[in-house]
Design an enzyme around this catalytic site. Structure first.
Site, PDB file in Angstrom:
ATOM      1  N   THR A  46     -27.780 -16.493  38.360  1.00  0.00           N
ATOM      2  CA  THR A  46     -27.724 -17.393  37.199  1.00  0.00           C
ATOM      3  C   THR A  46     -27.580 -16.566  35.927  1.00  0.00           C
ATOM      4  O   THR A  46     -28.521 -16.419  35.152  1.00  0.00           O
ATOM      5  CB  THR A  46     -29.006 -18.268  37.188  1.00  0.00           C
ATOM      6  OG1 THR A  46     -29.120 -18.873  38.498  1.00  0.00           O
ATOM      7  CG2 THR A  46     -28.933 -19.362  36.140  1.00  0.00           C
ATOM      8  N   GLY A  47     -26.385 -15.995  35.757  1.00  0.00           N
ATOM      9  CA  GLY A  47     -26.118 -15.189  34.563  1.00  0.00           C
ATOM     10  C   GLY A  47     -25.115 -15.894  33.665  1.00  0.00           C
ATOM     11  O   GLY A  47     -25.109 -17.135  33.564  1.00  0.00           O
ATOM     12  N   ALA A  48     -24.253 -15.099  33.036  1.00  0.00           N
ATOM     13  CA  ALA A  48     -23.301 -15.620  32.051  1.00  0.00           C
ATOM     14  C   ALA A  48     -22.395 -16.685  32.667  1.00  0.00           C
ATOM     15  O   ALA A  48     -22.144 -17.739  32.071  1.00  0.00           O
ATOM     16  CB  ALA A  48     -22.463 -14.468  31.512  1.00  0.00           C
ATOM     17  N   GLY A  67     -22.585 -17.981  36.217  1.00  0.00           N
ATOM     18  CA  GLY A  67     -23.297 -18.933  37.083  1.00  0.00           C
ATOM     19  C   GLY A  67     -24.185 -19.861  36.275  1.00  0.00           C
ATOM     20  O   GLY A  67     -24.278 -21.064  36.569  1.00  0.00           O
ATOM     21  N   LYS A  77      -4.876 -12.854  38.276  1.00  0.00           N
ATOM     22  CA  LYS A  77      -6.068 -12.641  37.424  1.00  0.00           C
ATOM     23  C   LYS A  77      -6.249 -11.145  37.136  1.00  0.00           C
ATOM     24  O   LYS A  77      -6.660 -10.753  36.042  1.00  0.00           O
ATOM     25  CB  LYS A  77      -7.301 -13.227  38.119  1.00  0.00           C
ATOM     26  CG  LYS A  77      -8.602 -13.115  37.323  1.00  0.00           C
ATOM     27  CD  LYS A  77      -8.718 -14.233  36.325  1.00  0.00           C
ATOM     28  CE  LYS A  77      -9.734 -14.046  35.214  1.00  0.00           C
ATOM     29  NZ  LYS A  77     -11.047 -13.621  35.507  1.00  0.00           N
ATOM     30  N   SER A  82     -16.356  -7.819  30.041  1.00  0.00           N
ATOM     31  CA  SER A  82     -17.612  -7.778  30.805  1.00  0.00           C
ATOM     32  C   SER A  82     -17.870  -6.367  31.338  1.00  0.00           C
ATOM     33  O   SER A  82     -19.025  -5.934  31.414  1.00  0.00           O
ATOM     34  CB  SER A  82     -17.568  -8.793  31.943  1.00  0.00           C
ATOM     35  OG  SER A  82     -16.411  -8.607  32.707  1.00  0.00           O
TER      36      SER A  82
HETATM   37  N1  LIG Z   1     -19.025 -13.732  32.171  1.00  0.00           N
HETATM   38  C1  LIG Z   1     -17.763 -14.154  32.203  1.00  0.00           C
HETATM   39  O1  LIG Z   1     -17.271 -14.746  31.205  1.00  0.00           O
HETATM   40  C2  LIG Z   1     -16.924 -13.975  33.415  1.00  0.00           C
HETATM   41  C3  LIG Z   1     -17.441 -13.363  34.547  1.00  0.00           C
HETATM   42  N2  LIG Z   1     -16.641 -13.258  35.673  1.00  0.00           N
HETATM   43  C4  LIG Z   1     -17.156 -12.649  36.885  1.00  0.00           C
HETATM   44  O2  LIG Z   1     -18.285 -13.389  37.332  1.00  0.00           O
HETATM   45  C5  LIG Z   1     -19.208 -12.539  38.044  1.00  0.00           C
HETATM   46  C6  LIG Z   1     -20.584 -12.689  37.402  1.00  0.00           C
HETATM   47  O3  LIG Z   1     -20.498 -12.160  36.090  1.00  0.00           O
HETATM   48  P1  LIG Z   1     -21.524 -12.514  34.923  1.00  0.00           P
HETATM   49  O4  LIG Z   1     -22.051 -13.868  35.088  1.00  0.00           O
HETATM   50  O5  LIG Z   1     -20.853 -12.155  33.661  1.00  0.00           O
HETATM   51  O6  LIG Z   1     -22.694 -11.467  35.233  1.00  0.00           O
HETATM   52  P2  LIG Z   1     -24.231 -11.560  34.831  1.00  0.00           P
HETATM   53  O7  LIG Z   1     -24.785 -10.185  34.991  1.00  0.00           O
HETATM   54  O8  LIG Z   1     -24.384 -12.230  33.522  1.00  0.00           O
HETATM   55  O9  LIG Z   1     -24.836 -12.523  35.948  1.00  0.00           O
HETATM   56  C7  LIG Z   1     -25.184 -12.125  37.228  1.00  0.00           C
HETATM   57  C8  LIG Z   1     -26.564 -12.661  37.483  1.00  0.00           C
HETATM   58  O10 LIG Z   1     -26.940 -12.387  38.823  1.00  0.00           O
HETATM   59  C9  LIG Z   1     -28.321 -12.149  38.828  1.00  0.00           C
HETATM   60  N3  LIG Z   1     -28.742 -11.413  40.013  1.00  0.00           N
HETATM   61  C10 LIG Z   1     -28.512 -10.133  40.354  1.00  0.00           C
HETATM   62  N4  LIG Z   1     -29.097  -9.836  41.532  1.00  0.00           N
HETATM   63  C11 LIG Z   1     -29.726 -10.969  41.937  1.00  0.00           C
HETATM   64  C12 LIG Z   1     -30.537 -11.291  43.046  1.00  0.00           C
HETATM   65  N5  LIG Z   1     -30.826 -10.382  43.991  1.00  0.00           N
HETATM   66  N6  LIG Z   1     -31.026 -12.542  43.139  1.00  0.00           N
HETATM   67  C13 LIG Z   1     -30.774 -13.452  42.167  1.00  0.00           C
HETATM   68  N7  LIG Z   1     -30.023 -13.203  41.087  1.00  0.00           N
HETATM   69  C14 LIG Z   1     -29.518 -11.965  40.967  1.00  0.00           C
HETATM   70  C15 LIG Z   1     -28.542 -11.324  37.579  1.00  0.00           C
HETATM   71  O11 LIG Z   1     -29.918 -11.352  37.241  1.00  0.00           O
HETATM   72  P3  LIG Z   1     -30.622 -10.088  36.513  1.00  0.00           P
HETATM   73  O12 LIG Z   1     -30.028 -10.089  35.122  1.00  0.00           O
HETATM   74  O13 LIG Z   1     -32.051 -10.419  36.569  1.00  0.00           O
HETATM   75  O14 LIG Z   1     -30.222  -8.874  37.298  1.00  0.00           O
HETATM   76  C16 LIG Z   1     -27.624 -12.015  36.585  1.00  0.00           C
HETATM   77  O15 LIG Z   1     -28.299 -12.983  35.838  1.00  0.00           O
HETATM   78  C17 LIG Z   1     -18.612 -11.145  37.946  1.00  0.00           C
HETATM   79  O16 LIG Z   1     -17.852 -10.860  39.093  1.00  0.00           O
HETATM   80  C18 LIG Z   1     -17.689 -11.219  36.733  1.00  0.00           C
HETATM   81  O17 LIG Z   1     -16.634 -10.278  36.775  1.00  0.00           O
HETATM   82  C19 LIG Z   1     -15.360 -13.762  35.711  1.00  0.00           C
HETATM   83  C20 LIG Z   1     -14.814 -14.351  34.601  1.00  0.00           C
HETATM   84  C21 LIG Z   1     -15.517 -14.471  33.371  1.00  0.00           C
HETATM   85  C1  LIG Z   2      -9.658 -13.102  30.778  1.00  0.00           C
HETATM   86  C2  LIG Z   2     -11.093 -13.411  30.519  1.00  0.00           C
HETATM   87  C3  LIG Z   2     -11.699 -12.555  29.474  1.00  0.00           C
HETATM   88  C4  LIG Z   2     -11.200 -14.812  29.931  1.00  0.00           C
HETATM   89  O1  LIG Z   2     -10.175 -15.597  30.185  1.00  0.00           O
HETATM   90  C5  LIG Z   2     -11.803 -13.341  31.830  1.00  0.00           C
HETATM   91  O2  LIG Z   2     -11.637 -14.235  32.597  1.00  0.00           O
HETATM   92  C6  LIG Z   2     -12.597 -12.200  32.282  1.00  0.00           C
HETATM   93  O3  LIG Z   2     -13.344 -11.533  31.538  1.00  0.00           O
HETATM   94  O4  LIG Z   2     -12.531 -11.942  33.478  1.00  0.00           O
END
Ligand SMILES: NC(=O)C1=CN([C@@H]2O[C@H](COP(=O)(O)OP(=O)(O)OC[C@H]3O[C@@H](n4cnc5c(N)ncnc54)[C@H](OP(=O)(O)O)[C@@H]3O)[C@@H](O)[C@H]2O)C=CC1
Ligand SMILES: CC(C)(CO)C(=O)C(=O)O
Length: 312
Positions: free
Chosen positions: A11-13, A15, A192, A262
């Site tokens: 549950t990060g950015a 999720g 992508k 990211s």
């Molecule tokens: N953010 C964006 O705008 C975009 C992201 N993505 C992709 O999405 C994916 C996720 O990225 P993003 O959301 O930015 O990353 P984040 O780091 O914000 O989120 C990941 C989350 O997973 C949690 N986590 C890690 N390990 C565990 C565990 N064992 N159990 C439960 N939770 C856990 C982390 O918690 P903790 O912080 O406590 O470790 C964190 O909150 C990546 O592959 C990224 O490339 C793709 C497009 C856009």
């Molecule tokens: C291209 C971008 C920044 C937003 O569309 C993205 O999806 C990423 O960071 O992976």
């Protein structure tokens, strides 16, 4: 599947944002967290969004996958660097005949997941989202948000548009997320990567935001050359990316708000970089198909050096 129950693994950015949107639209959503668990369990989630801020004071929060209910759709939203945990995290949460929806960046992740789960459908989602986690349970959605959905089938053979995809698309659309359905997951993933490989990689190596990379003629040229190499990688695996698509990605980035990728945020926070899922897997897939991608290989070696030095 009637009313689908959703699990968010990570549950990060990303999720946190999509999961909160689904819950706000009335779906039953269950959130797996790590360090934010206590806070989110007590206070819920805060979403600041360009489409309207909202809070969810109460969410179903868990710090242990074994305590979660079995769900129809399990969204994988960890950083790919944590995917070694998936065999343990997915098994208790996914229903027999459920869907694992992979919203991570990179290549070949569905293939890895197919090796750890049985009797499930795997769907890949390419997220065009700019979102950051700015505090415990606090997500800032800066720009975009649309998702391209595509079902995985053995060895990335094009799978067509399935009912499952349509049902999940409906849930997201009801939650205000724009969804595009597509038939060829491998092509969508390479497309992508046309964005992720140059911008994520160069933002770390050159310590630059997307607007800086686009404003300078030397770095803009580098971005473009890397994009053409990604297209060459795609071609080696039988997928054609048109020059017009590359132009579209360049234009899209020029119009985007100045963005720290990211991978750059992870680097600055001294977290492991998603080099293998985004760049290593792409190089290896192209190489297996007989293509060598020299500029991407160079970027990969630089990132591996920086990543390992940053972790010490
Ligand atoms: N953010 C964006 O705008 C975009 C992201 N993505 C992709 O999405 C994916 C996720 O990225 P993003 O959301 O930015 O990353 P984040 O780091 O914000 O989120 C990941 C989350 O997973 C949690 N986590 C890690 N390990 C565990 C565990 N064992 N159990 C439960 N939770 C856990 C982390 O918690 P903790 O912080 O406590 O470790 C964190 O909150 C990546 O592959 C990224 O490339 C793709 C497009 C856009
Ligand atoms: C291209 C971008 C920044 C937003 O569309 C993205 O999806 C990423 O960071 O992976």
């Amino acid at each position: 599947m009637g009313d689908r129950k959703y699990a968010i693994i990570g549950t990060g950015a990303l999720g946190g944002f999509y999961g909160a949107k689904l819950q706000q639209a009335g779906l039953d959503v269950h959130f797996l967290l790590k360090s934010d668990y206590e806070h989110v369990n007590q206070h819920g989630l805060i979403i600041e969004s360009k489409d309207g801020d909202f809070t969810l004071p109460q969410v179903n929060a868990y710090n242990d996958a074994d305590k979660m209910p079995q769900c129809d759709v399990v969204i994988v939203a960890l950083k790919t660097t944590q995917n070694y945990l998936l065999p343990k995290l997915l098994a208790p949460v996914i229903k027999n005949n459920g869907v694992v929806l992979v919203l991570q960046n990179g290549l070949d992740i569905e293939l890895e997941i197919a090796q750890i789960v049985n009797n499930v459908t795997i769907i890949g989602g390419l997220c065009f989202l700019c979102s950051n986690k700015v505090g415990q349970g606090h997500i800032r959605h800066v720009d975009y948000g649309q998702i391209v959905l595509c079902e995985y089938s053995h060895n990335y053979e094009a799978a067509g548009i399935t009912n499952r995809m349509q049902q999940i698309a409906n849930d997201f659309q009801n939650a205000g997320i724009t969804i595009e359905l597509t038939e060829d997951l491998l092509l969508a993933r390479w497309q992508k990567l046309v964005w992720n490989i140059p911008y994520n990689g160069l933002s770390v190596v050159l310590n630059a935001r997307t607007d800086e990379l686009m404003a300078d003629s030397y770095t803009r040229q580098l971005v473009e050359q890397l994009m053409y190499e990604v297209a060459a990688g795609a071609k080696s695996t039988g997928r054609i990316i048109a020059d017009s698509f590359i132009q579209k990605m360049l234009d899209y980035t020029v119009k985007m708000k100045p963005y720290r990728t990211s991978m750059k945020i992870d680097y600055d926070e001294q977290r492991p970089l998603e080099v293998e899922a985004i760049i290593g897997n792409s190089l290896r897939k192209a190489q297996a198909a007989g293509a060598f991608l020299p500029q991407i290989n160079c970027l990969y070696n630089q990132l591996k050096f920086l990543d390992s030095r940053n972790q010490r």
